[in-house]
Scaffold this active site. Structure first.
Site, PDB file in Angstrom:
ATOM      1  N   ASP A 199    -103.760-135.669 -39.771  1.00 35.20           N
ATOM      2  CA  ASP A 199    -104.077-134.292 -40.162  1.00 35.20           C
ATOM      3  C   ASP A 199    -105.110-133.631 -39.250  1.00 35.20           C
ATOM      4  O   ASP A 199    -105.249-132.415 -39.236  1.00 35.20           O
ATOM      5  CB  ASP A 199    -104.607-134.263 -41.603  1.00 35.20           C
ATOM      6  CG  ASP A 199    -103.576-134.774 -42.589  1.00 35.20           C
ATOM      7  OD1 ASP A 199    -102.417-134.327 -42.501  1.00 35.20           O
ATOM      8  OD2 ASP A 199    -103.919-135.622 -43.445  1.00 35.20           O
ATOM      9  N   HIS A 210    -108.520-142.978 -42.871  1.00 36.39           N
ATOM     10  CA  HIS A 210    -107.277-143.063 -43.644  1.00 36.39           C
ATOM     11  C   HIS A 210    -107.379-144.290 -44.530  1.00 36.39           C
ATOM     12  O   HIS A 210    -107.844-145.338 -44.104  1.00 36.39           O
ATOM     13  CB  HIS A 210    -106.075-143.165 -42.696  1.00 36.39           C
ATOM     14  CG  HIS A 210    -104.763-142.944 -43.388  1.00 36.39           C
ATOM     15  ND1 HIS A 210    -104.183-143.903 -44.185  1.00 36.39           N
ATOM     16  CD2 HIS A 210    -103.938-141.874 -43.411  1.00 36.39           C
ATOM     17  CE1 HIS A 210    -103.032-143.418 -44.664  1.00 36.39           C
ATOM     18  NE2 HIS A 210    -102.866-142.194 -44.214  1.00 36.39           N
TER      19      HIS A 210
END
Lengths: 378, 378
Positions: free
Chosen positions: A315, A259
């Site tokens: 995700d 991320h």
């Protein structure tokens, strides 16, 4: 030549009190409360109240707010028709972006202006978005819409409207928790888009519609879809290690890993992994959990060889959770919008409370003073 | 504390070759060509070709482009129905923002990706926007839609679809010229919004819909409406001087005066004033022209006393021009969108040709680590 802030990277565009992402320590706060605490103690409705009003509700406030939201879940008939007749070739995010504008036509009398209090009245939009998505999905399956139920949580009612079956306790709680997890994440392209549109003093309907348009982009929403495409290719947990190793050897990207902001593990990823584990126990179907854990393990080993730890992001597990909740893949990004709308509205309100129109400049690098050659001589 | 670029003022967000505004000298260029030359020599279709392709077309290219645009002016039946059934309480800008997404469902096969060439295929959207607006307006008047005509210019056909009357040469030319004048103006909140949404790799339909949402805001579009509200209050040219003096004494703002960027007179204002004069001669109705010139004169005298010249901007005369073309006030901002869509699409293409997702940051000024008080104890 002036300094160009491409993608506005590193530019601080506003002050905000809504969300703190502490990427170094893997912490996320909405209005000062940690995501771990919120997901444990608060429903999506309660978190929405927090985001719109800046503080948690007391019992009376929550009862009133919850009653108001639940009583506004239905859609006017023309909106149902519009959704069902939306062109087949469109993506549901385009439908959603349009439906918000359709719903603007049914706003409360007097809610016309770009004003923080008017935006709070637009809570009906948050209440209606799950119904819009469910009506669209059922039309696609050739089925009649299912009327919302006011005795179910925001998340549980959504699943009910999709299938017609009342979800069990775990299923309903996990769905509502997923909505809490995705409700807010500070500035990003969709939230920023909502604030830019709101800064022109457009209505919150136009601003939210625009934000949905940004979330639709493949660089923004949709990463969990691509994780599941990977899972669908791997098929069996036993083949995951080999698949990942081969992909990494070919320098391919493993979706759902790393991320931009979090250096430590994304705190939402930890929670959503627990959800996946819980669903695995409840349903007795361990397929996705095993497969994804195997992908994670293989990936981590390869990264450790290189000395750079990269963790799964939110995700990585959310697509599997959604599948186990019975949500079709094409609805993953619409469900993201259904959750993030609370954050968008919070940011639109904050923008309007101390507004300045967003107007960066461009550095012109073309010519000037060109002469027009007559058409016949070109 | 970091430096905060509120409203992104002074931030250079990208390079661009599309539009140069030379505020000091009152000059405006699209792709290097001055607005005065463009409006004199080129139709809106030709300028649209320029904006989408970066160069003026030759005869064969223009014929093909023009034929393609004109053949795509009609709307599919379901879109006509959607427009006619759009909720009465909505503003036509909300309808327009939604209609673009509806039209996305009819895009050419293969035009799904966020790709400059796919965006160029979306020229049907530019062709259809006038039809969308005319269908909405006629529905509002309880009238049937009028099919577009392919033998009229983009501007003339729009007026024809509104009234059913073929406009005369001056009227048609002025309308098309107004579209050229408003087609592009570098970065501003709507164009920037379109680029931000496009930067997520959303489709150009989502991006343009979002841009329309930003243009709807009263700080962005709509200034010419407010000039006409003023004109409607003044009523007679003879009363203009007194009205302006009284308003200035009360420190009220005179609409349509001054421009953030232009220090010299806005070049578009000069052209549009000529249009108003031409329409005045053609129709024999000098009311608006006299009234606005009187407002301008009185305002200028008062400003000269203070030693700071402020000139009329493009919005000062455009509302009167639109009224004389038979366009109702509520359509002024939709007509702006109908023109600016060419510029938006040009910027979306430029964005995609060298993309980076727009992601500024926020400076967090709230608390962290708050403990959740149990609901019953709040």
């Amino acid at each position: 030549m002036p300094e160009i802030a491409k993608g506005l990277e590193g530019v601080v565009a506003a002050e905000s009190r809504i969300c703190k992402i502490d990427g170094q320590n893997g912490k996320l706060y909405y209005l000062g409360y940690s995501i771990e605490d919120l997901v444990k103690s608060c429903s999506f409705e309660e978190v929405t109240f927090l985001l719109l009003n800046g503080q948690l509700p007391n019992r009376a406030q929550l009862d009133e707010f919850s009653k108001s939201m639940r009583s506004q879940r239905s859609l006017p008939d023309p909106v149902v028709r519009m959704i069902r007749e939306f062109p087949d070739r469109s993506h549901p995010m385009e439908m959603l972006q349009a439906a918000v504008l359709y719903l603007a036509g049914y706003r409360a009398e007097g809610n016309e202006a770009a004003d923080p209090n008017d935006c709070r009245k637009a809570v009906h939009l948050i209440a209606q978005l799950p119904t819009v998505i469910a009506v669209w999905q059922r039309a696609r399956e050739g089925k009649k819409p299912i009327e919302p139920r006011s005795d179910l949580s925001h998340g549980a009612n959504f699943l009910y409207m999709l299938s017609g079956d009342e979800p069990g306790e775990v299923i309903g709680r996990v769905m509502d928790g997923c909505l809490v997890l995705h409700a807010e994440h500070s500035f990003n392209a969709s939230t920023f888009t909502g604030r830019v549109v709101a800064s022109t003093l457009s209505t919150c309907y136009s601003s939210i519609s625009a934000a949905i348009g940004a979330l639709y982009g493949s660089l923004h929403g949709g990463a969990n879809e691509r994780v599941m495409e990977m899972a669908d290719k791997i098929v069996e947990p036993e083949k995951a290690a080999e698949w990942v190793n081969r992909a990494l050897d070919k320098k391919e990207k493993i979706m759902g890993m790393g991320h931009r902001v979090y250096r430590a593990k994304d705190p939402r990823a930890i929670i959503i992994e627990e959800y996946l584990e819980e669903l695995t126990e409840t349903t007795g179907d361990a397929g996705y959990f095993k497969l994804l854990k195997e992908v994670e393990r293989t990936f981590r080993e390869r990264m450790e060889e290189k000395g750079k730890p990269i963790y799964p992001n939110v995700d990585f597990f959310s697509g599997a959770v959604y599948r186990m909740l019975g949500i079709p893949t094409i609805l993953f990004t619409p469900v993201f919008a259904m959750s993030r709308i609370s954050g968008w509205l919070s940011h639109i309100i904050e923008q309007l409370e101390d507004n300045r129109i967003y107007r960066p400049t461009a550095h012109y690098v073309g010519e000037i003073g060109k002469k027009i050659v007559p058409l016949e001589q070109r």
